[in-house]
Design an enzyme around this catalytic site. Structure first.
Site, PDB file in Angstrom:
ATOM      1  N   LYS A 191     -12.876  -4.082  18.606  1.00 51.52           N
ATOM      2  CA  LYS A 191     -10.956  -4.927  18.664  1.00 51.52           C
ATOM      3  C   LYS A 191     -10.642  -4.418  19.956  1.00 51.52           C
ATOM      4  CE  LYS A 191      -9.787  -3.917  14.291  1.00 51.52           C
ATOM      5  NZ  LYS A 191      -9.741  -5.833  13.470  1.00 51.52           N
TER       6      LYS A 191
ATOM      7  N   ASN B 233       0.355  -0.844   0.168  1.00 50.78           N
ATOM      8  CA  ASN B 233      -0.203   0.047   0.238  1.00 50.78           C
ATOM      9  C   ASN B 233       0.916   1.401   0.298  1.00 50.78           C
ATOM     10  OD1 ASN B 233       0.934   1.018   3.146  1.00 50.78           O
ATOM     11  ND2 ASN B 233      -1.007  -1.347   3.280  1.00 50.78           N
TER      12      ASN B 233
ATOM     13  N   LYS C 156       9.618 -16.646 -10.751  1.00 47.55           N
ATOM     14  CA  LYS C 156       8.572 -15.952 -10.796  1.00 47.55           C
ATOM     15  C   LYS C 156       7.898 -15.951 -12.292  1.00 47.55           C
ATOM     16  CE  LYS C 156       9.061 -11.954 -14.234  1.00 47.55           C
ATOM     17  NZ  LYS C 156      10.488 -10.370 -15.839  1.00 47.55           N
TER      18      LYS C 156
ATOM     19  N   ASP D  45      -4.742  -6.107   4.663  1.00 44.40           N
ATOM     20  CA  ASP D  45      -5.303  -7.523   5.277  1.00 44.40           C
ATOM     21  C   ASP D  45      -5.505  -8.519   4.576  1.00 44.40           C
ATOM     22  OD1 ASP D  45      -6.880  -5.372   6.634  1.00 44.40           O
ATOM     23  OD2 ASP D  45      -7.942  -4.507   5.211  1.00 44.40           O
TER      24      ASP D  45
ATOM     25  N   LYS E  23     -14.634  -0.135  14.592  1.00 49.19           N
ATOM     26  CA  LYS E  23     -13.156  -0.089  15.201  1.00 49.19           C
ATOM     27  C   LYS E  23     -12.495  -0.322  16.666  1.00 49.19           C
ATOM     28  CE  LYS E  23      -8.179  -0.504  12.521  1.00 49.19           C
ATOM     29  NZ  LYS E  23      -7.661  -0.415  11.550  1.00 49.19           N
TER      30      LYS E  23
ATOM     31  N   PHE F  22      -5.443   2.790  14.862  1.00 48.04           N
ATOM     32  CA  PHE F  22      -5.680   3.643  13.461  1.00 48.04           C
ATOM     33  C   PHE F  22      -6.460   3.533  12.496  1.00 48.04           C
ATOM     34  CE2 PHE F  22      -2.358   5.967  15.036  1.00 48.04           C
ATOM     35  CZ  PHE F  22      -1.794   7.227  14.216  1.00 48.04           C
TER      36      PHE F  22
END
Length: 401
Positions: A339, A208, A287, A277, A335, A321
């Site tokens: 959590k 990301n 490859k 995730d 969240k 976060f």
């Protein structure tokens, strides 16, 4: 970061004076009000006009030059300082201060100030290792003076070894640490930062846009506030903040192993990393060659490190976060509850001036007691300390449970 902080910067003679110019630039950029004292020897390397231009204040050099009609220069400078910094500091000036000699404006002001004094030595390696110098430095350390150790490297005199003035960025971090409240002293804080990488084959991976800057800012700020800091970091190009212990990881499972290995040592865990995730169900050994027009990649869920921490029977103060692109408060609140977090930092990463790959951020802080706090656009360093302010204010209450 240092807005309206009053710093007296003492500059002594040596080739490293040019680094003091860059240090001054960093301090003024951070909002500090800096008054410069130069010894006569320092003026042989850089003119006072350079420091005056960058600081927007007259440079001080003469012991008996009155600032105002009823002000004695060295007393006025000593009284106005929140911090007294000497960079570069020669063996000569360190020896004078250690032995109570005050024969110029710099040493007299250093003797008169009640502010903390931070010294960044710079000298020939043989001088630095000389027993007389070592004794002078140790004496000052015992008396509470702070030091930024010199670096090893090629010295201007031709020798190689210790004695090279620390980088301006390193001295700047030490200045910030000296001015911070030590309200996390005795705490061990773990921070996760950066992205994770999930390999598809030896040359490709899923990741990301996280740069790690927010997590690194939190780690550096926590260290400046006195904490022992363990930084579990995915791949980034960032330098490790001074004094921080970095554990480098690649994948989400690597990060999970590192976090769970260290969690028992920690009183605070701040999960700022952008953990993938999902990961490929199978990592190819070779490859993958381009063949068909389409390729299907099967993904499986990665472990939820934050949920695992939150469901520990006894967990540290836990900060998560939430990087969202819509329904910010709704998703963050969900969240926080699911959590079992103590606090969550939510930010909209679709904004061009906040989130990934920029130096600024804005955030919504939510707490398990139902309270909330909006943080407007600010630097990530400033936001790091806003987050830690909230952590610190809630730690005593947590310890009483």
């Amino acid at each position: 970061m240092l807005k309206d902080t009053r710093i007296v910067l003492g500059v002594t003679g040596g080739i490293a004076v040019y680094k003091a110019v860059e240090l001054l630039r960093l301090l003024t950029k951070a909002g500090a009000c800096v008054h410069v004292i130069m010894t006569r020897a320092a003026q042989e390397f850089v003119t006072p006009l350079t420091f005056q231009t960058l600081s927007s204040h007259p440079v001080h050099s003469e012991l008996f030059n009155l600032i105002a009609e009823q002000e004695i220069g060295h007393i006025s400078l000593a009284d106005r300082a929140n911090l007294f910094v000497i960079a570069p500091a020669t063996a000569n000036v360190i020896g004078k201060i250690a032995n109570g000699i005050a024969d110029d404006l710099l040493t007299t002001t250093a003797m008169a100030t009640k502010a903390p004094v931070l010294i960044a030595p710079a000298m020939n390696v043989n001088m630095y290792t000389n027993p007389i110098y070592r004794e002078n430095e140790e004496k000052l350390r015992r008396l509470g003076y702070l030091f930024v150790p010199p670096e090893k490297g090629a010295l201007a005199c031709g020798w190689e070894g210790e004695g090279k003035l620390a980088a301006p960025e390193t001295i700047f971090e030490a200045i910030a640490a000296a001015l911070r409240p030590r309200d996390l002293a005795g705490q061990t804080v773990m921070v996760t930062a950066g992205p994770t990488r999930e390999e598809i084959d030896p040359v490709r991976f899923i990741s990301n846009h996280s740069s790690g800057r927010m997590g690194y800012a939190i780690a550096g700020a926590a260290r400046q506030r006195g904490a022992r800091v363990i930084l579990v970091s995915g791949p980034t190009g960032l330098a490790v903040p001074a004094g921080v212990e970095r554990v480098c990881v690649e994948s989400a499972r690597d990060m999970q192993a590192a976090v769970m290995r260290h969690v028992k040592e920690c009183s605070v865990v701040i999960k700022a990393a952008a953990v993938a995730d999902y990961r490929p169900a199978e990592r190819k050994g070779d490859k993958i060659k381009k063949q068909a027009a389409e390729m299907t990649l099967t993904l499986v869920k990665n472990p939820d490190i934050l949920a695992e921490l939150g469901h520990l029977k006894k967990h540290p103060f836990l900060v998560g976060f939430a990087a969202e692109t819509s329904c910010l408060e709704e998703y963050a609140a969900r969240k926080l509850a699911e959590k079992k977090l103590d606090m969550i930092v939510a930010n909209d990463v679709s904004s061009c001036d906040a989130g990934f790959n920029v130096d600024t951020n804005r955030a919504l802080l939510l707490f398990k007691d139902g309270s909330r706090q909006d943080c407007p656009l600010m630097s990530k360093d400033e936001l790091a300390n806003r987050i830690l302010d909230e952590v610190v204010s809630r730690l005593p209450a947590r310890r009483n449970h």
